[in-house]
Design a protein around this motif. Structure first.
Motif, PDB file in Angstrom:
ATOM      1  N   GLN A 246      42.766  29.836  32.047  1.00 55.22           N
ATOM      2  CA  GLN A 246      40.707  30.445  31.775  1.00 55.22           C
ATOM      3  C   GLN A 246      41.344  31.579  31.927  1.00 55.22           C
ATOM      4  OE1 GLN A 246      38.855  32.225  33.390  1.00 55.22           O
ATOM      5  NE2 GLN A 246      37.773  32.621  32.203  1.00 55.22           N
ATOM      6  N   THR A 247      41.267  32.781  32.184  1.00 58.93           N
ATOM      7  CA  THR A 247      41.951  33.391  32.174  1.00 58.93           C
ATOM      8  C   THR A 247      42.658  34.590  30.696  1.00 58.93           C
ATOM      9  OG1 THR A 247      43.478  34.258  33.708  1.00 58.93           O
ATOM     10  CG2 THR A 247      41.189  34.682  34.096  1.00 58.93           C
ATOM     11  N   VAL A 248      43.674  33.265  30.448  1.00 61.63           N
ATOM     12  CA  VAL A 248      44.746  33.955  29.559  1.00 61.63           C
ATOM     13  C   VAL A 248      44.617  33.788  28.516  1.00 61.63           C
ATOM     14  CG1 VAL A 248      46.933  33.600  28.434  1.00 61.63           C
ATOM     15  CG2 VAL A 248      46.871  33.519  30.724  1.00 61.63           C
ATOM     16  N   LEU A 249      43.831  32.600  27.691  1.00 63.30           N
ATOM     17  CA  LEU A 249      43.687  32.601  26.861  1.00 63.30           C
ATOM     18  C   LEU A 249      41.743  33.375  26.710  1.00 63.30           C
ATOM     19  CD1 LEU A 249      42.907  28.573  26.525  1.00 63.30           C
ATOM     20  CD2 LEU A 249      44.306  30.304  25.249  1.00 63.30           C
ATOM     21  N   THR A 250      41.333  33.535  27.502  1.00 61.58           N
ATOM     22  CA  THR A 250      39.741  34.901  27.036  1.00 61.58           C
ATOM     23  C   THR A 250      40.273  35.477  26.314  1.00 61.58           C
ATOM     24  OG1 THR A 250      38.676  33.984  28.556  1.00 61.58           O
ATOM     25  CG2 THR A 250      38.004  35.617  27.943  1.00 61.58           C
ATOM     26  N   SER A 251      41.700  37.043  27.410  1.00 62.15           N
ATOM     27  CA  SER A 251      42.003  37.634  26.747  1.00 62.15           C
ATOM     28  C   SER A 251      42.932  38.056  25.567  1.00 62.15           C
ATOM     29  CB  SER A 251      43.123  38.135  28.173  1.00 62.15           C
ATOM     30  OG  SER A 251      43.652  38.746  27.607  1.00 62.15           O
ATOM     31  N   ALA A 252      43.689  36.826  24.920  1.00 65.72           N
ATOM     32  CA  ALA A 252      43.790  36.570  23.632  1.00 65.72           C
ATOM     33  C   ALA A 252      43.279  36.492  22.796  1.00 65.72           C
ATOM     34  CB  ALA A 252      44.959  35.640  24.048  1.00 65.72           C
TER      35      ALA A 252
ATOM     36  N   GLY B 196      50.776  29.629  48.919  1.00 65.44           N
ATOM     37  CA  GLY B 196      48.944  29.038  49.709  1.00 65.44           C
ATOM     38  C   GLY B 196      48.486  30.458  48.962  1.00 65.44           C
ATOM     39  N   LEU B 197      49.181  31.557  48.997  1.00 65.79           N
ATOM     40  CA  LEU B 197      48.637  33.009  47.899  1.00 65.79           C
ATOM     41  C   LEU B 197      48.182  33.090  46.739  1.00 65.79           C
ATOM     42  CD1 LEU B 197      50.498  35.181  49.676  1.00 65.79           C
ATOM     43  CD2 LEU B 197      48.301  34.747  50.505  1.00 65.79           C
ATOM     44  N   PHE B 198      48.926  31.481  46.373  1.00 66.17           N
ATOM     45  CA  PHE B 198      48.625  31.264  45.066  1.00 66.17           C
ATOM     46  C   PHE B 198      48.131  29.909  44.476  1.00 66.17           C
ATOM     47  CE2 PHE B 198      52.092  34.666  44.818  1.00 66.17           C
ATOM     48  CZ  PHE B 198      51.439  35.310  44.492  1.00 66.17           C
ATOM     49  N   GLN B 199      47.271  29.352  45.313  1.00 63.51           N
ATOM     50  CA  GLN B 199      46.405  28.120  45.053  1.00 63.51           C
ATOM     51  C   GLN B 199      45.582  28.094  43.923  1.00 63.51           C
ATOM     52  OE1 GLN B 199      44.437  26.642  49.207  1.00 63.51           O
ATOM     53  NE2 GLN B 199      44.101  25.110  48.123  1.00 63.51           N
ATOM     54  N   GLY B 200      45.892  27.262  43.189  1.00 60.97           N
ATOM     55  CA  GLY B 200      45.004  26.933  42.037  1.00 60.97           C
ATOM     56  C   GLY B 200      44.950  28.091  40.783  1.00 60.97           C
ATOM     57  N   MET B 201      45.930  28.462  41.204  1.00 59.22           N
ATOM     58  CA  MET B 201      46.341  29.885  39.809  1.00 59.22           C
ATOM     59  C   MET B 201      46.902  29.127  38.474  1.00 59.22           C
ATOM     60  SD  MET B 201      49.644  32.672  40.112  1.00 59.22           S
ATOM     61  CE  MET B 201      50.265  32.223  39.276  1.00 59.22           C
ATOM     62  N   ASN B 202      47.050  28.025  38.536  1.00 59.97           N
ATOM     63  CA  ASN B 202      47.524  27.391  37.135  1.00 59.97           C
ATOM     64  C   ASN B 202      45.997  27.472  35.946  1.00 59.97           C
ATOM     65  OD1 ASN B 202      50.541  26.928  38.005  1.00 59.97           O
ATOM     66  ND2 ASN B 202      50.112  24.529  38.378  1.00 59.97           N
ATOM     67  N   ALA B 203      44.913  26.675  36.194  1.00 61.07           N
ATOM     68  CA  ALA B 203      43.457  26.886  36.137  1.00 61.07           C
ATOM     69  C   ALA B 203      42.831  28.338  35.985  1.00 61.07           C
ATOM     70  CB  ALA B 203      42.745  25.901  37.358  1.00 61.07           C
TER      71      ALA B 203
ATOM     72  N   LYS C   8      47.481  39.524  30.547  1.00 61.88           N
ATOM     73  CA  LYS C   8      46.586  39.003  31.200  1.00 61.88           C
ATOM     74  C   LYS C   8      46.926  38.220  32.211  1.00 61.88           C
ATOM     75  CE  LYS C   8      42.547  38.824  32.649  1.00 61.88           C
ATOM     76  NZ  LYS C   8      41.531  39.596  33.336  1.00 61.88           N
ATOM     77  N   GLY C   9      48.519  37.602  31.753  1.00 67.43           N
ATOM     78  CA  GLY C   9      49.125  36.873  32.389  1.00 67.43           C
ATOM     79  C   GLY C   9      49.936  37.356  34.446  1.00 67.43           C
ATOM     80  N   ILE C  10      50.309  38.510  33.222  1.00 63.90           N
ATOM     81  CA  ILE C  10      50.668  40.056  34.816  1.00 63.90           C
ATOM     82  C   ILE C  10      49.918  39.712  34.402  1.00 63.90           C
ATOM     83  CG2 ILE C  10      52.250  41.828  34.378  1.00 63.90           C
ATOM     84  CD1 ILE C  10      53.464  40.971  31.868  1.00 63.90           C
ATOM     85  N   ALA C  11      49.052  40.428  34.799  1.00 65.08           N
ATOM     86  CA  ALA C  11      47.954  40.459  35.771  1.00 65.08           C
ATOM     87  C   ALA C  11      47.205  40.413  36.617  1.00 65.08           C
ATOM     88  CB  ALA C  11      46.898  41.536  34.695  1.00 65.08           C
ATOM     89  N   THR C  12      46.678  38.265  35.998  1.00 66.13           N
ATOM     90  CA  THR C  12      45.978  37.355  37.021  1.00 66.13           C
ATOM     91  C   THR C  12      47.537  37.235  38.091  1.00 66.13           C
ATOM     92  OG1 THR C  12      44.861  37.060  34.625  1.00 66.13           O
ATOM     93  CG2 THR C  12      45.553  35.290  36.987  1.00 66.13           C
ATOM     94  N   VAL C  13      48.443  37.065  37.863  1.00 67.33           N
ATOM     95  CA  VAL C  13      49.630  36.746  38.590  1.00 67.33           C
ATOM     96  C   VAL C  13      49.825  38.095  39.937  1.00 67.33           C
ATOM     97  CG1 VAL C  13      51.896  36.621  39.740  1.00 67.33           C
ATOM     98  CG2 VAL C  13      50.887  34.966  37.378  1.00 67.33           C
TER      99      VAL C  13
END
Length: 291
Positions: free
Chosen positions: A264-270, A253-260, A193-198
């Motif tokens: 959320q998404t990584v924990l959900t997928s895990a 600017g293309l990855f603004q707010g990606m940490n939050a 999920k981390g790879i897909a989100t990035v």
């Protein structure tokens, strides 16, 4: 959201497994076997099967990617009304439906508890069938996220289980070699999920910015706000939004707010894949007991 996610995951995983089996069965048929079969019904479709055999990807990696893509598109088309209704409930933008009063003449607004089903019914009655599939084109574009996620998970899973199966080839309970441990499933789900989100975050950011812009313009119109908004603050589509974000803030600017978003998404997928693998484990144990 729980209901929507449950139905969406059920449809995706079911479609994914069915499509993977169909592609594998088609791939296993070679041309000689198809033409040696004298069944009349089979021979009628031999040309189609032969065509599919040469068109379909030959590698397991290619079939996995194709399966994830088809399953993702099916999931989007079937569950988009659920996501529209869920978003309306979260934003409290639920259309009311006028019904006849007790005297038969007066009309009053019907207020019901906002559930998925009555919200979809009210959207259908007040806005039409097409409103339930609003944003489908954007969702189909963002289907690349679960495609990459499940593709990466399948590839990592295949590598780990392939090595384990070689070590446990002589064991009697071979199904154990085909299962991930809880920690492995958790980590692989998180990494995939981390790879897909990035990889797809700029598209998700553009979707959010366009949605916020639409809300702002609507609120300005309702408030009769005559403030002029110039080119720098108006986005004309996804590509224009991405271009302006890049020109004003660069790559960051293309990855603004990606940490939050990652949290959320990584924990959900895990946790999703952890539950998935544990379910497979329990089914395997039950199967061994019933043999």
């Amino acid at each position: 959201m729980v209901t929507t996610l449950t139905i969406s995951n059920a449809i995706f995983f079911y479609a994914l497994q069915v499509i993977k089996r169909r592609l594998s069965s088609l791939q296993s048929l070679n041309t000689n076997q198809r033409y040696q079969n004298h069944d009349r019904r089979y021979n009628q479709h031999s040309y189609i099967l032969n065509l599919l055999y040469h068109v379909l990807p030959k590698s397991k990696m290619g079939r996995s990617l194709l399966s994830s893509s088809i399953a993702g598109c099916i999931n989007v088309l079937l569950t988009n009304p659920l996501w529209v209704a869920s978003l309306r409930i979260m934003e409290s933008r639920i259309p009311t439906v006028e019904v006849e009063g007790n005297d038969g003449d007066t009309k009053q607004q019907a207020h019901q508890k906002p559930t998925l089903w009555n919200v979809m019914q009210r959207i259908l009655q007040s806005e039409g069938l097409s409103s339930l599939w609003n944003g489908t084109s954007t969702s189909l574009l963002l289907v690349s996220n679960p495609i990459i996620q499940h593709f990466m998970y399948e590839q990592l899973r295949t590598i780990i289980l392939g090595r384990r199966q070689q070590r446990h080839a002589r064991q009697r309970k071979e199904w154990k070699a085909l299962l991930l441990s809880p920690l492995e499933a958790f980590l692989l789900g998180a990494v995939a999920k981390g790879i897909a989100t990035v990889a797809t975050y700029p598209l998700q950011l553009a979707q959010v910015l366009l949605r916020l812009q639409k809300k702002k313009l609507q609120s300005d119109q309702q408030g009769s706000n005559s403030k002029d908004i110039h080119d720098s603050s108006i986005y004309n589509g996804t590509l224009d939004c991405l271009g302006k974000q890049f020109s004003s803030r660069g790559i960051s600017g293309l990855f603004q707010g990606m940490n939050a978003k990652l949290l959320q998404t990584v924990l959900t997928s895990a946790f999703t894949f952890l539950t998935y693998e544990q379910t497979l484990s329990q089914v395997g144990r039950l199967y061994e007991m019933l043999k």
